[in-house]
Design an enzyme around this catalytic site. Structure first.
Site, PDB file in Angstrom:
ATOM      1  CE1 TYR A  74      -1.890  -9.382   7.154  1.00  0.00           C
ATOM      2  CE2 TYR A  74      -3.001  -6.803   7.023  1.00  0.00           C
ATOM      3  CZ  TYR A  74      -2.818  -8.404   6.963  1.00  0.00           C
ATOM      4  OH  TYR A  74      -4.494  -8.501   7.053  1.00  0.00           O
ATOM      5  CB  SER A 131      -6.321  -6.447   5.149  1.00  0.00           C
ATOM      6  OG  SER A 131      -5.761  -5.516   5.454  1.00  0.00           O
TER       7      SER A 131
END
Length: 283
Positions: free
Chosen positions: A153, A140
């Site tokens: 995250y 990501s």
């Protein structure tokens, strides 16, 4: 006879679902793994809608469970080879560092990092023995830059980036290629599914409650420009068909490359000011 076999984790939704469909369309033999096999119906229906004569095997897999991974290796033992592994399974947990419990951090890492490591370790020996293979890890933009209120995250994706870089250097001499896909913001359910926010950070009594509201407002505002997740599936499919993966990282998404470059070139003091000023605008 030349059809390649791809194993993908987390195939039942988001990037995994669309990648499974696209690879089937391109005549790959796809091993689509997911925790709940009932979710395979969505893939089957989409293949029918797109008139795709799919070569898909559906296998139950919980990447955080060693017994489940062992069962997977037994179920795919009949195959001549696994040519490509796509480590897509993951979820996003938001929350502030002070309030996110160690257990919540561990659960985030169990899936986004340790589960990926475990599945890769299970398939690497056969790839090494056959002298070829490809591992594509779904990262990501959060693996390259941090955002407030998303530390679980962000931390898991930063760790995945470092591990993948080491892995590429370790296995390239054996003919195995490794790459990272780094999407920006896309229309998937990774943030909305289950409202995965650390428990304490959801409480109105949280010291960070106003900041969390500001972050959610900023995310909602930006959602109008989120990209189509099928674009990521197309990129992954291209990486599966390319003759060589000459790069480690493949960022994708509107403004992602520019944002990464801006962070790299901007002094931290200024970068910090920009981020916090944007956040304070919603407080």
């Amino acid at each position: 006879m030349n059809r390649k076999t791809v194993l993908i984790t987390g195939a039942s939704s988001g990037f995994g679902l669309f990648t499974t469909i696209e690879l089937a369309r391109r005549d790959f033999h796809v091993i689509a793994t997911m925790r709940n096999l009932k979710n395979k119906d969505t893939i089957i229906e989409l293949c029918k809608q797109k008139s795709i004569k799919a070569s898909i095997e559906f296998v139950s897999l919980d990447i955080t469970d060693a017994a489940s991974i062992q069962k997977l290796t037994e179920q795919i033992a009949h195959l001549p080879s696994i040519d490509i592994l796509i480590n897509n399974a993951g979820f996003a947990l938001g929350g502030f560092a002070e309030e996110t419990s160690l257990q919540e951090y561990k659960e985030q890492f169990e899936t986004n990092l340790f589960g990926t490591i475990a599945v890769t370790q299970a398939l690497l020996p056969s790839m090494r023995e056959q002298g070829r293979g490809r591992v594509i890890n779904m990262s990501s933009i959060s693996g390259k830059m941090a955002f407030p209120g998303l530390s679980p995250y962000v931390a898991s994706k930063h760790a995945l980036e470092g591990w993948t870089e080491s892995l590429r250097l370790e296995v390239k001499p054996f003919g195995i290629e490794v790459a990272l896909v780094e999407p920006g913001s896309y229309q998937t359910n990774i943030w909305t599914k289950g409202k995965r926010i650390a428990q304490k950070s959801k409480l109105p009594t949280s010291a960070y409650a106003m900041m969390m509201t500001a972050i959610e407002h900023e995310m909602e505002k930006g959602s109008q420009s989120y990209g189509d997740p099928y674009a990521v599936a197309l990129l992954i499919a291209e990486l599966c068909t390319k003759r060589r993966l000459n790069k480690l990282r493949y960022p994708i998404g509107k403004g992602v490359k520019g944002l990464l470059l801006a962070k790299q070139m901007t002094p931290w003091k200024l970068w910090e000011k920009i981020v916090l000023t944007k956040l304070n605008a919603h407080l």
